[in-house]
Design a protein around this motif. Structure first.
Motif, mmCIF file in Angstrom:
data_model
loop_
_atom_site.group_PDB
_atom_site.id
_atom_site.type_symbol
_atom_site.label_atom_id
_atom_site.label_comp_id
_atom_site.label_asym_id
_atom_site.label_seq_id
_atom_site.Cartn_x
_atom_site.Cartn_y
_atom_site.Cartn_z
ATOM 1 N N ILE A 140 1.283 6.990 -6.669
ATOM 2 C CA ILE A 140 0.184 7.937 -6.908
ATOM 3 C C ILE A 140 0.652 9.366 -6.630
ATOM 4 C CG2 ILE A 140 -2.110 8.658 -6.138
ATOM 5 C CD1 ILE A 140 -2.061 6.085 -7.844
ATOM 6 N N ILE A 141 1.327 9.569 -5.508
ATOM 7 C CA ILE A 141 1.802 10.915 -5.133
ATOM 8 C C ILE A 141 2.798 11.427 -6.160
ATOM 9 C CG2 ILE A 141 3.158 12.183 -3.410
ATOM 10 C CD1 ILE A 141 1.770 10.339 -1.297
ATOM 11 N N ILE A 153 0.844 -1.207 0.000
ATOM 12 C CA ILE A 153 0.000 0.000 0.000
ATOM 13 C C ILE A 153 0.875 1.250 0.000
ATOM 14 C CG2 ILE A 153 -1.667 1.316 1.374
ATOM 15 C CD1 ILE A 153 -2.769 -1.485 2.278
ATOM 16 N N GLN A 154 1.960 1.220 0.769
ATOM 17 C CA GLN A 154 2.881 2.347 0.825
ATOM 18 C C GLN A 154 3.503 2.608 -0.545
ATOM 19 O OE1 GLN A 154 6.279 1.638 3.329
ATOM 20 N NE2 GLN A 154 6.729 3.816 3.561
ATOM 21 N N ARG A 155 3.913 1.569 -1.233
ATOM 22 C CA ARG A 155 4.484 1.740 -2.570
ATOM 23 C C ARG A 155 3.443 2.277 -3.546
ATOM 24 N NH1 ARG A 155 8.708 -3.230 -3.735
ATOM 25 N NH2 ARG A 155 10.065 -2.788 -1.974
ATOM 26 N N PHE A 156 2.229 1.763 -3.453
ATOM 27 C CA PHE A 156 1.140 2.244 -4.310
ATOM 28 C C PHE A 156 0.898 3.737 -4.078
ATOM 29 C CE2 PHE A 156 -3.389 3.063 -5.034
ATOM 30 C CZ PHE A 156 -3.493 2.683 -6.368
ATOM 31 N N ALA A 157 0.834 4.139 -2.810
ATOM 32 C CA ALA A 157 0.610 5.547 -2.481
ATOM 33 C C ALA A 157 1.758 6.421 -2.977
ATOM 34 C CB ALA A 157 0.426 5.702 -0.970
ATOM 35 N N THR A 158 2.989 5.942 -2.847
ATOM 36 C CA THR A 158 4.149 6.691 -3.333
ATOM 37 C C THR A 158 4.049 6.927 -4.831
ATOM 38 O OG1 THR A 158 5.538 5.778 -1.579
ATOM 39 C CG2 THR A 158 6.667 6.686 -3.503
ATOM 40 N N LYS A 184 0.990 12.519 -9.292
ATOM 41 C CA LYS A 184 0.279 13.791 -9.125
ATOM 42 C C LYS A 184 1.260 14.949 -9.208
ATOM 43 C CE LYS A 184 -3.825 12.404 -6.649
ATOM 44 N NZ LYS A 184 -4.665 12.577 -5.467
#
Length: 124
Positions: free
Chosen positions: A116-117, A109-114, A120
């Motif tokens: 995405i960020i 999840i942390q890698r996925f969020a990174t 953006k």
């Protein structure tokens, strides 16, 4: 060499979790099989997230790290095996598997969020 290493890493991790299925671990909150499958899923998805992002063109560089990357998972797998030898009731082994299950999925999840960020930031 690096390609084969990556492939064999997945086989070795899967083999570890499949072998642990046969230990007869005790139930802690949910059946041990649930935790083992969740840990296997997290161990598989964590390296897949950045690979998929690179394949789809969301990232150019290699994304590594996280709460529980490959190195930490290997250490925890060795600890689980060591505890299984010392404590034949497997209670501590089960706790280590639960930690692996939770933190390997959090790492994915942390890698996925990174990703995405970073995407953006690149769009702005």
């Amino acid at each position: 060499g690096a390609f084969l290493d990556t492939i064999f890493d997945r086989y070795i991790e899967a083999g570890f979790f499949i072998a642990v299925l046969f230990l007869g671990l005790p139930e802690i909150i949910w059946p041990a099989e649930f935790w083992i499958v969740l840990a296997l899923f997290g161990a598989s998805v964590t390296p897949y997230v950045p690979a998929a992002a690179q394949q789809k063109g969301y990232m150019d560089e290699q994304l590594r790290g996280g709460i529980m990357s490959r190195g930490e998972r290997v250490i925890f797998m060795f600890v689980a095996l060591f505890l299984a030898i010392i404590y034949p009731d497997y209670i501590y082994t089960t706790y280590v598997i639960i930690i692996l299950a939770i933190f390997s999925n959090l790492s994915a999840i942390q890698r996925f969020a990174t990703i995405i960020i970073k995407n953006k930031e690149n769009c702005n």
